[in-house]
Design a protein around this motif. Structure first.
Motif, PDB file in Angstrom:
ATOM      1  N   ASN A 182       0.434   6.792  -6.818  1.00 19.55           N
ATOM      2  CA  ASN A 182      -0.725   7.657  -7.053  1.00 19.55           C
ATOM      3  C   ASN A 182      -0.349   9.136  -6.992  1.00 19.55           C
ATOM      4  O   ASN A 182      -0.976   9.961  -7.665  1.00 19.55           O
ATOM      5  CB  ASN A 182      -1.819   7.362  -6.027  1.00 19.55           C
ATOM      6  CG  ASN A 182      -2.491   6.022  -6.266  1.00 19.55           C
ATOM      7  OD1 ASN A 182      -2.550   5.537  -7.391  1.00 19.55           O
ATOM      8  ND2 ASN A 182      -3.012   5.403  -5.217  1.00 19.55           N
ATOM      9  N   ARG A 183       0.659   9.468  -6.191  1.00 20.23           N
ATOM     10  CA  ARG A 183       1.109  10.860  -6.092  1.00 20.23           C
ATOM     11  C   ARG A 183       2.130  11.209  -7.164  1.00 20.23           C
ATOM     12  O   ARG A 183       2.497  12.381  -7.302  1.00 20.23           O
ATOM     13  CB  ARG A 183       1.721  11.126  -4.710  1.00 20.23           C
ATOM     14  CG  ARG A 183       0.766  11.023  -3.545  1.00 20.23           C
ATOM     15  CD  ARG A 183       1.358  11.695  -2.308  1.00 20.23           C
ATOM     16  NE  ARG A 183       2.631  11.123  -1.925  1.00 20.23           N
ATOM     17  CZ  ARG A 183       2.788  10.188  -0.987  1.00 20.23           C
ATOM     18  NH1 ARG A 183       1.723   9.704  -0.352  1.00 20.23           N
ATOM     19  NH2 ARG A 183       3.979   9.727  -0.672  1.00 20.23           N
ATOM     20  N   ASP A 225       0.809  -1.220   0.000  1.00 15.35           N
ATOM     21  CA  ASP A 225       0.000   0.000   0.000  1.00 15.35           C
ATOM     22  C   ASP A 225       0.840   1.267   0.000  1.00 15.35           C
ATOM     23  O   ASP A 225       0.486   2.258  -0.647  1.00 15.35           O
ATOM     24  CB  ASP A 225      -0.939   0.005   1.215  1.00 15.35           C
ATOM     25  CG  ASP A 225      -2.081  -0.984   1.057  1.00 15.35           C
ATOM     26  OD1 ASP A 225      -2.350  -1.391  -0.091  1.00 15.35           O
ATOM     27  OD2 ASP A 225      -2.699  -1.358   2.081  1.00 15.35           O
ATOM     28  N   TYR A 226       1.956   1.263   0.743  1.00 17.83           N
ATOM     29  CA  TYR A 226       2.750   2.484   0.829  1.00 17.83           C
ATOM     30  C   TYR A 226       3.361   2.840  -0.522  1.00 17.83           C
ATOM     31  O   TYR A 226       3.452   4.010  -0.891  1.00 17.83           O
ATOM     32  CB  TYR A 226       3.850   2.340   1.880  1.00 17.83           C
ATOM     33  CG  TYR A 226       4.533   3.643   2.194  1.00 17.83           C
ATOM     34  CD1 TYR A 226       3.861   4.646   2.895  1.00 17.83           C
ATOM     35  CD2 TYR A 226       5.828   3.905   1.767  1.00 17.83           C
ATOM     36  CE1 TYR A 226       4.469   5.860   3.172  1.00 17.83           C
ATOM     37  CE2 TYR A 226       6.449   5.112   2.034  1.00 17.83           C
ATOM     38  CZ  TYR A 226       5.759   6.086   2.745  1.00 17.83           C
ATOM     39  OH  TYR A 226       6.360   7.289   3.005  1.00 17.83           O
ATOM     40  N   GLU A 228       8.801   8.132   5.362  1.00 19.69           N
ATOM     41  CA  GLU A 228       8.431   6.735   5.318  1.00 19.69           C
ATOM     42  C   GLU A 228       8.322   6.161   6.729  1.00 19.69           C
ATOM     43  O   GLU A 228       9.044   6.582   7.630  1.00 19.69           O
ATOM     44  CB  GLU A 228       9.464   5.922   4.531  1.00 19.69           C
ATOM     45  CG  GLU A 228       9.548   6.345   3.077  1.00 19.69           C
ATOM     46  CD  GLU A 228      10.539   5.503   2.307  1.00 19.69           C
ATOM     47  OE1 GLU A 228      10.932   4.450   2.836  1.00 19.69           O
ATOM     48  OE2 GLU A 228      10.904   5.905   1.197  1.00 19.69           O
ATOM     49  N   GLN A 257       0.581   4.294  -2.714  1.00 15.09           N
ATOM     50  CA  GLN A 257       0.303   5.696  -2.391  1.00 15.09           C
ATOM     51  C   GLN A 257       1.278   6.614  -3.118  1.00 15.09           C
ATOM     52  O   GLN A 257       0.890   7.673  -3.638  1.00 15.09           O
ATOM     53  CB  GLN A 257       0.396   5.908  -0.879  1.00 15.09           C
ATOM     54  CG  GLN A 257      -0.710   5.224  -0.083  1.00 15.09           C
ATOM     55  CD  GLN A 257      -0.468   5.312   1.409  1.00 15.09           C
ATOM     56  OE1 GLN A 257       0.353   6.107   1.877  1.00 15.09           O
ATOM     57  NE2 GLN A 257      -1.177   4.495   2.182  1.00 15.09           N
ATOM     58  N   LYS A 258       2.549   6.234  -3.153  1.00 16.76           N
ATOM     59  CA  LYS A 258       3.541   7.053  -3.853  1.00 16.76           C
ATOM     60  C   LYS A 258       3.299   7.052  -5.361  1.00 16.76           C
ATOM     61  O   LYS A 258       3.480   8.075  -6.032  1.00 16.76           O
ATOM     62  CB  LYS A 258       4.953   6.539  -3.541  1.00 16.76           C
ATOM     63  CG  LYS A 258       5.421   6.874  -2.136  1.00 16.76           C
ATOM     64  CD  LYS A 258       6.933   6.936  -2.063  1.00 16.76           C
ATOM     65  CE  LYS A 258       7.381   7.689  -0.828  1.00 16.76           C
ATOM     66  NZ  LYS A 258       8.827   8.003  -0.845  1.00 16.76           N
TER      67      LYS A 258
END
Length: 209
Positions: free
Chosen positions: A113-114, A106-107, A206, A110-111
Protein backbone atom coordinates in the motif's frame (compact mmCIF):
# COMPACT_ATOMS: atom_id res chain seq x y z
CA UNK A 1 10.27 -19.46 46.02
CA UNK A 2 7.64 -21.06 43.77
CA UNK A 3 5.86 -18.33 41.78
CA UNK A 4 2.09 -17.90 42.01
CA UNK A 5 1.61 -18.49 38.28
CA UNK A 6 0.53 -21.46 36.22
CA UNK A 7 3.53 -23.38 34.93
CA UNK A 8 4.08 -22.98 31.20
CA UNK A 9 4.05 -26.31 29.36
CA UNK A 10 7.51 -27.44 28.19
CA UNK A 11 9.00 -24.49 30.14
CA UNK A 12 8.19 -25.57 33.69
CA UNK A 13 11.69 -25.09 35.10
CA UNK A 14 12.09 -21.74 33.35
CA UNK A 15 8.71 -20.62 34.72
CA UNK A 16 9.70 -21.62 38.25
CA UNK A 17 13.11 -19.94 38.12
CA UNK A 18 12.27 -16.69 36.33
CA UNK A 19 8.82 -16.40 37.91
CA UNK A 20 10.23 -17.02 41.39
CA UNK A 21 12.96 -14.41 40.96
CA UNK A 22 10.58 -11.77 39.64
CA UNK A 23 7.98 -12.45 42.34
CA UNK A 24 10.61 -12.28 45.10
CA UNK A 25 11.90 -9.00 43.63
CA UNK A 26 8.37 -7.58 43.58
CA UNK A 27 8.10 -7.39 39.78
CA UNK A 28 4.50 -8.00 38.78
CA UNK A 29 2.97 -9.05 35.48
CA UNK A 30 4.99 -12.19 34.70
CA UNK A 31 3.20 -14.09 31.87
CA UNK A 32 0.19 -11.75 32.04
CA UNK A 33 0.37 -11.39 28.26
CA UNK A 34 0.26 -15.15 27.65
CA UNK A 35 -3.35 -15.18 26.40
CA UNK A 36 -2.62 -12.36 23.96
CA UNK A 37 0.47 -14.23 22.75
CA UNK A 38 -1.58 -17.36 22.09
CA UNK A 39 -4.19 -15.35 20.18
CA UNK A 40 -1.52 -13.72 18.02
CA UNK A 41 0.09 -17.09 17.35
CA UNK A 42 -3.26 -18.55 16.24
CA UNK A 43 -3.82 -15.60 13.91
CA UNK A 44 -0.35 -15.94 12.40
CA UNK A 45 -0.82 -19.68 11.86
CA UNK A 46 -4.05 -19.13 9.92
CA UNK A 47 -2.55 -16.21 7.98
CA UNK A 48 0.58 -18.09 6.91
CA UNK A 49 -1.25 -21.33 6.19
CA UNK A 50 -3.44 -19.46 3.71
CA UNK A 51 -0.48 -17.59 2.19
CA UNK A 52 1.67 -20.69 1.70
CA UNK A 53 -1.25 -22.69 0.31
CA UNK A 54 -1.94 -19.98 -2.26
CA UNK A 55 1.74 -19.95 -3.27
CA UNK A 56 1.74 -23.73 -3.55
CA UNK A 57 -1.28 -23.62 -5.84
CA UNK A 58 0.01 -20.77 -7.99
CA UNK A 59 3.42 -22.28 -8.69
CA UNK A 60 1.99 -25.77 -9.26
CA UNK A 61 -0.53 -24.53 -11.81
CA UNK A 62 2.15 -22.49 -13.57
CA UNK A 63 4.36 -25.56 -13.70
CA UNK A 64 1.60 -27.81 -15.05
CA UNK A 65 0.75 -25.25 -17.72
CA UNK A 66 4.35 -25.24 -18.88
CA UNK A 67 5.10 -21.67 -17.81
CA UNK A 68 7.82 -22.73 -15.37
CA UNK A 69 10.60 -25.27 -15.63
CA UNK A 70 11.86 -25.51 -12.07
CA UNK A 71 9.93 -26.20 -8.85
CA UNK A 72 11.68 -23.45 -6.87
CA UNK A 73 11.60 -19.66 -6.70
CA UNK A 74 13.53 -16.80 -5.17
CA UNK A 75 12.04 -14.20 -2.88
CA UNK A 76 13.20 -11.55 -5.34
CA UNK A 77 11.11 -13.15 -8.06
CA UNK A 78 8.12 -13.63 -5.78
CA UNK A 79 8.30 -10.02 -4.65
CA UNK A 80 8.28 -8.86 -8.27
CA UNK A 81 5.33 -11.10 -9.13
CA UNK A 82 3.28 -9.88 -6.18
CA UNK A 83 4.08 -6.19 -6.71
CA UNK A 84 3.41 -6.27 -10.45
CA UNK A 85 0.13 -8.10 -9.95
CA UNK A 86 -0.90 -5.83 -7.09
CA UNK A 87 -0.15 -2.75 -9.22
CA UNK A 88 -2.43 -4.02 -11.99
CA UNK A 89 0.12 -5.21 -14.55
CA UNK A 90 -1.99 -7.45 -16.85
CA UNK A 91 1.01 -9.62 -17.70
CA UNK A 92 1.17 -10.85 -14.11
CA UNK A 93 -2.49 -11.16 -13.18
CA UNK A 94 -4.16 -14.55 -13.00
CA UNK A 95 -6.81 -16.24 -10.89
CA UNK A 96 -4.22 -17.96 -8.73
CA UNK A 97 -2.02 -14.89 -8.35
CA UNK A 98 -5.12 -12.98 -7.24
CA UNK A 99 -5.47 -15.65 -4.56
CA UNK A 100 -1.87 -15.02 -3.48
CA UNK A 101 -2.59 -11.29 -3.21
CA UNK A 102 -5.69 -12.04 -1.12
CA UNK A 103 -3.58 -14.03 1.35
CA UNK A 104 -0.40 -11.95 1.69
CA UNK A 105 0.46 -11.32 5.36
CA UNK A 106 -0.66 -7.96 6.71
CA UNK A 107 2.87 -6.59 7.02
CA UNK A 108 3.56 -7.22 3.32
CA UNK A 109 0.20 -5.68 2.43
CA UNK A 110 1.12 -2.52 4.36
CA UNK A 111 4.31 -2.21 2.32
CA UNK A 112 2.41 -2.78 -0.92
CA UNK A 113 0.00 0.00 0.00
CA UNK A 114 2.94 2.34 0.62
CA UNK A 115 4.66 1.32 -2.60
CA UNK A 116 7.69 -0.03 -0.72
CA UNK A 117 9.80 -2.92 -2.08
CA UNK A 118 8.88 -6.25 -0.51
CA UNK A 119 11.44 -8.79 -1.78
CA UNK A 120 13.80 -8.36 1.18
CA UNK A 121 10.84 -8.52 3.55
CA UNK A 122 9.66 -11.79 2.01
CA UNK A 123 13.18 -13.23 2.18
CA UNK A 124 13.50 -12.42 5.87
CA UNK A 125 10.02 -13.70 6.69
CA UNK A 126 10.76 -16.98 4.91
CA UNK A 127 14.14 -17.30 6.64
CA UNK A 128 12.58 -16.90 10.10
CA UNK A 129 9.81 -19.40 9.30
CA UNK A 130 11.94 -21.88 7.40
CA UNK A 131 10.65 -25.40 8.09
CA UNK A 132 7.92 -24.20 10.47
CA UNK A 133 4.61 -25.94 9.77
CA UNK A 134 1.30 -24.11 9.49
CA UNK A 135 -2.18 -25.60 9.63
CA UNK A 136 -3.30 -29.24 9.50
CA UNK A 137 -1.86 -29.55 5.98
CA UNK A 138 1.62 -28.78 7.40
CA UNK A 139 2.31 -25.96 4.93
CA UNK A 140 5.93 -24.89 5.14
CA UNK A 141 8.59 -23.06 3.15
CA UNK A 142 12.03 -24.62 2.81
CA UNK A 143 15.29 -23.91 1.03
CA UNK A 144 15.54 -26.27 -1.92
CA UNK A 145 18.99 -25.26 -3.13
CA UNK A 146 21.47 -22.44 -2.69
CA UNK A 147 23.38 -21.43 -5.80
CA UNK A 148 25.79 -18.50 -5.94
CA UNK A 149 24.59 -17.53 -2.44
CA UNK A 150 21.04 -17.28 -3.79
CA UNK A 151 18.35 -19.20 -1.90
CA UNK A 152 15.83 -21.11 -4.00
CA UNK A 153 12.68 -21.53 -1.91
CA UNK A 154 10.07 -24.26 -2.20
CA UNK A 155 6.62 -24.65 -0.60
CA UNK A 156 5.64 -28.08 0.66
CA UNK A 157 2.57 -29.48 2.35
CA UNK A 158 0.16 -32.38 2.68
CA UNK A 159 -3.16 -31.13 1.26
CA UNK A 160 -4.85 -34.52 1.81
CA UNK A 161 -4.82 -33.96 5.57
CA UNK A 162 -7.48 -31.29 5.14
CA UNK A 163 -9.95 -33.82 3.73
CA UNK A 164 -10.54 -35.21 7.23
CA UNK A 165 -10.40 -31.85 9.00
CA UNK A 166 -13.12 -29.54 7.69
CA UNK A 167 -12.77 -27.28 10.72
CA UNK A 168 -9.34 -26.07 9.58
CA UNK A 169 -8.71 -22.31 9.48
CA UNK A 170 -7.49 -22.76 5.89
CA UNK A 171 -10.05 -24.96 4.08
CA UNK A 172 -8.98 -26.70 0.91
CA UNK A 173 -9.79 -24.75 -2.22
CA UNK A 174 -11.90 -26.41 -4.90
CA UNK A 175 -10.36 -27.53 -8.19
CA UNK A 176 -6.84 -27.18 -6.81
CA UNK A 177 -4.50 -29.94 -8.01
CA UNK A 178 -1.86 -30.95 -5.49
CA UNK A 179 0.76 -33.65 -5.97
CA UNK A 180 1.20 -35.26 -2.57
CA UNK A 181 4.08 -33.96 -0.52
CA UNK A 182 5.45 -31.66 -3.21
CA UNK A 183 5.88 -27.92 -3.53
CA UNK A 184 6.25 -25.99 -6.74
CA UNK A 185 7.74 -22.72 -7.87
CA UNK A 186 10.14 -21.34 -10.44
CA UNK A 187 13.77 -20.60 -10.75
CA UNK A 188 15.53 -17.28 -11.06
CA UNK A 189 19.28 -17.71 -11.27
CA UNK A 190 20.28 -14.07 -11.15
CA UNK A 191 18.45 -13.01 -7.98
CA UNK A 192 21.34 -12.45 -5.56
CA UNK A 193 19.53 -10.15 -3.17
CA UNK A 194 17.47 -10.45 -1.04
CA UNK A 195 17.79 -14.22 -1.09
CA UNK A 196 21.41 -14.12 0.02
CA UNK A 197 20.46 -12.15 3.16
CA UNK A 198 21.28 -13.97 6.38
CA UNK A 199 18.20 -14.84 8.43
CA UNK A 200 19.47 -12.78 11.36
CA UNK A 201 19.59 -9.59 9.30
CA UNK A 202 16.14 -8.16 9.87
CA UNK A 203 15.62 -4.59 8.61
CA UNK A 204 14.98 -2.13 11.42
CA UNK A 205 11.56 -1.19 10.12
CA UNK A 206 10.35 -4.78 10.37
CA UNK A 207 9.11 -6.67 13.44
CA UNK A 208 11.48 -9.41 14.77
CA UNK A 209 9.79 -12.41 13.14
Amino acid sequence: PEPDVELLGSFEEWTRTVGGILQYAGVEGFLDNLETLYEQTDEETAEWAGFLQSLYTYFHVENVQGNREDPTFTSKELGRLIQDSYNGNPDFRSEHMEDVIDHVPDYILQKLNRGDPISRTIGNMFAHRRGRRFGPEQWRVEVSTTKDRTKQWIVRGDPKKNESNESSNTPARENTPHPEGQGWGSSQKNGVDPDSVDSSEVPRDEPPF
